[in-house]
Design an enzyme around this catalytic site. Structure first.
Site, PDB file in Angstrom:
ATOM      1  N   LYS A  55      74.012  -5.591  27.098  1.00  0.00           N
ATOM      2  CA  LYS A  55      75.162  -6.464  26.909  1.00  0.00           C
ATOM      3  C   LYS A  55      75.271  -7.582  27.924  1.00  0.00           C
ATOM      4  O   LYS A  55      74.890  -7.451  29.071  1.00  0.00           O
ATOM      5  CB  LYS A  55      76.452  -5.635  26.991  1.00  0.00           C
ATOM      6  N   GLU A  97      86.938 -14.967  27.470  1.00  0.00           N
ATOM      7  CA  GLU A  97      87.989 -14.111  26.897  1.00  0.00           C
ATOM      8  C   GLU A  97      89.265 -14.171  27.729  1.00  0.00           C
ATOM      9  O   GLU A  97      90.383 -14.171  27.200  1.00  0.00           O
ATOM     10  CB  GLU A  97      87.490 -12.665  26.803  1.00  0.00           C
ATOM     11  N   SER A 141      77.678  -4.550  30.731  1.00  0.00           N
ATOM     12  CA  SER A 141      78.421  -3.346  30.392  1.00  0.00           C
ATOM     13  C   SER A 141      77.873  -2.194  31.224  1.00  0.00           C
ATOM     14  O   SER A 141      76.675  -2.111  31.479  1.00  0.00           O
ATOM     15  CB  SER A 141      78.237  -3.036  28.903  1.00  0.00           C
ATOM     16  N   HIS A 143      87.094 -23.819   7.933  1.00  0.00           N
ATOM     17  CA  HIS A 143      87.287 -22.395   7.588  1.00  0.00           C
ATOM     18  C   HIS A 143      86.220 -21.493   8.231  1.00  0.00           C
ATOM     19  O   HIS A 143      85.903 -20.432   7.709  1.00  0.00           O
ATOM     20  CB  HIS A 143      87.277 -22.165   6.071  1.00  0.00           C
TER      21      HIS A 143
END
Ligand code: ARG
Length: 463
Positions: free
Chosen positions: A284, A291, A278, A157
């Protein structure tokens, strides 16, 4: 002007929109090498069966070789008016060698031709995919070896559940990938029969030799039913299924890279070569490659669903609907191949922050199960009772803001008199993982044994 290949009964040419919707040359030009290979095998067989002359066979073979060179050199002019790769090549052959080109299509139809080309293409792709999967497995196995005793939280979980070793976690993906490679191998076996000679749908009256063309193209046998041969696309569906399942596995790993490389966990340091910055937020470092691997799974699963829907309503035998089989398959195979390469690069260069992993493993009372098991084993409690006492000890540790192995023995004994000094032997994360020596378990020695298994397996598979 009506089509030279099939326009005998037509008074005029197609509407521009008809030509656009009908043409597949924009995407099936990828099949050129397979198409030429199939034509060569067919022509050779026609000669050997006395259906065309040796001279015609020779002219056809030379013409096809020149066409292959022209395409490879980027000199070939593909024409939309000629619809597809089959007719583009045949038309050029006719320009090059004249009349004998018209004999190549004897005892053949584009229906068995395209089915043959596409099988040959998918077969190569399946082999390639299997090899790429093995390469990724090798990277994961060597990382697993290096981290056979690096401790991290194991989750259920996404809540810390029990400590595991990072090597064990990585080897879970190796198991999945081995099954994926097996699925590509199985799909290849069923795919590997030749449709050539089925002609349009009913077979042919010419005395062809289907065994000969099957063998020349590396197929195990000719397909046993001509109607099935031209209309079956389950080989493509099976390839897409294997592709979609493998992509799903990569997507789960990608998801973990995204989560665990974020500052909330800090388990992984993303390699520069596989992350981006970024343009507005200088701090970043984004896991874009992970992704995109995760996202490409969407189009791959879409391609499987898409072709299933195309096929489900089609009566036997060929319908033009089947022309829509190719783009999804090409795209899905390309996407998985790219994803495997990206995943291999990412995992190879991934930085592993063992301290952060260990701290996380220690923070979530992840050895509570070991404590309960100890109470059963050493203090003779029933498991349900042990579970309850352990829950109380966890609450106590929470209240004191300490870890389970920092609880004073006297306080533990207040809750359960049978607890002795020996309990500390199971409360540390090291002892917890070390105890799980069962086959398939997370103990460093079990992980190392499995690493050896996979090293041998890969050596065998790649030899
Ligand atoms: N371009 C076609 C395809 O990909 C080739 C087969 C055409 N056959 C036909 N009967 N029109 O399916």
């Amino acid at each position: 002007m009506s089509n030279r290949m099939w326009g005998g009964r037509f008074g005029g040419g197609p509407d521009d929109i008809m030509e656009e919707i009908n043409a597949s040359i924009g995407f099936d030009q990828r099949l050129f090498a397979q198409d030429i290979r199939g034509s060569l095998a067919h022509a050779q067989m026609l000669v050997s069966q006395g259906i065309i002359s040796q001279a015609d066979g020779k002219a056809i073979a030379e013409g096809l070789a020149q066409i292959e060179a022209e395409i490879n050199d980027g000199k070939f002019k593909f024409s939309r008016a000629l619809e597809d790769i089959h007719m583009n090549i045949e038309a050029r052959l006719s320009e090059l060698i004249g009349e004998p080109a018209g004999r190549l299509h004897t005892a053949r139809s584009r229906n068995d031709q395209v089915a043959t080309d596409f099988r040959l293409y998918v077969r190569d792709a399946l082999d390639h995919m299997k090899a790429q999967i093995h390469e990724l497995m090798a990277v994961l196995v060597s990382k697993a070896e290096a981290h056979s005793d690096t401790i991290m939280p194991g989750f259920t979980h996404l809540q810390p559940a029990q400590p595991v070793t990072f090597g064990h976690h990585l080897l879970a993906y190796v198991e999945m990938l081995a099954r994926d490679a097996g699925r590509f191998q199985d799909a290849r076996k069923r795919l590997n029969e030749s449709p050539l000679g089925a002609a349009a749908l009913a077979g042919t009256g010419f005395p062809i030799d289907r065994d000969m063309t099957a063998e020349a193209l590396g197929f195990d046998a000719p397909m046993g039913n001509s109607m099935d041969a031209v209309s079956a696309r389950d080989f493509a569906l099976e390839a897409l299924s294997a592709t979609a399942i493998c992509a799903t596995h990569l997507s789960r790993l990608a998801e973990e890279i995204v989560i665990f490389s974020g500052p909330a966990y800090g388990f992984f340091d993303l390699p520069d070569a596989f992350s981006t910055g970024s343009s507005i937020m200088p701090q970043k470092r984004n896991p874009d490659a992970a992704e995109l691997v995760r996202a490409k799974t969407g189009r791959i699963i879409g391609a499987l669903g898409g072709l299933m829907v195309v096929m489900k309503g089609l009566p036997l035998a060929y319908s033009k609907d089947m022309q829509e089989d190719k783009e999804g398959v090409f795209n899905a195979l390309d996407s998985l191949s790219l994803s495997l390469a990206a995943m291999r690069g990412m995992m190879d260069a991934l930085g592993v922050n063992g301290d952060a992993m260990r701290a996380a493993a220690e923070s979530g009372f992840s050895t509570a199960t070991d404590l309960a098991d100890w109470l059963v084993r050493e203090a003779g409690l029933a498991f349900r009772q042990a579970h309850h006492v352990t829950g109380q000890l966890v609450a106590l540790a929470e209240e004191k803001n300490c870890m389970l192995d920092e609880l004073p023995l006297a306080e533990m004994q207040k809750l359960e008199a049978a607890i002795s000094e020996d309990v500390f032997s199971v409360l540390s994360v090291e002892n917890s993982v070390a105890s799980r020596r069962v086959f398939g378990g997370t103990a460093p020695e079990a992980v190392r044994a499995r690493v050896v298994h996979w090293q041998n397996w890969l050596a065998e598979a790649q030899s």
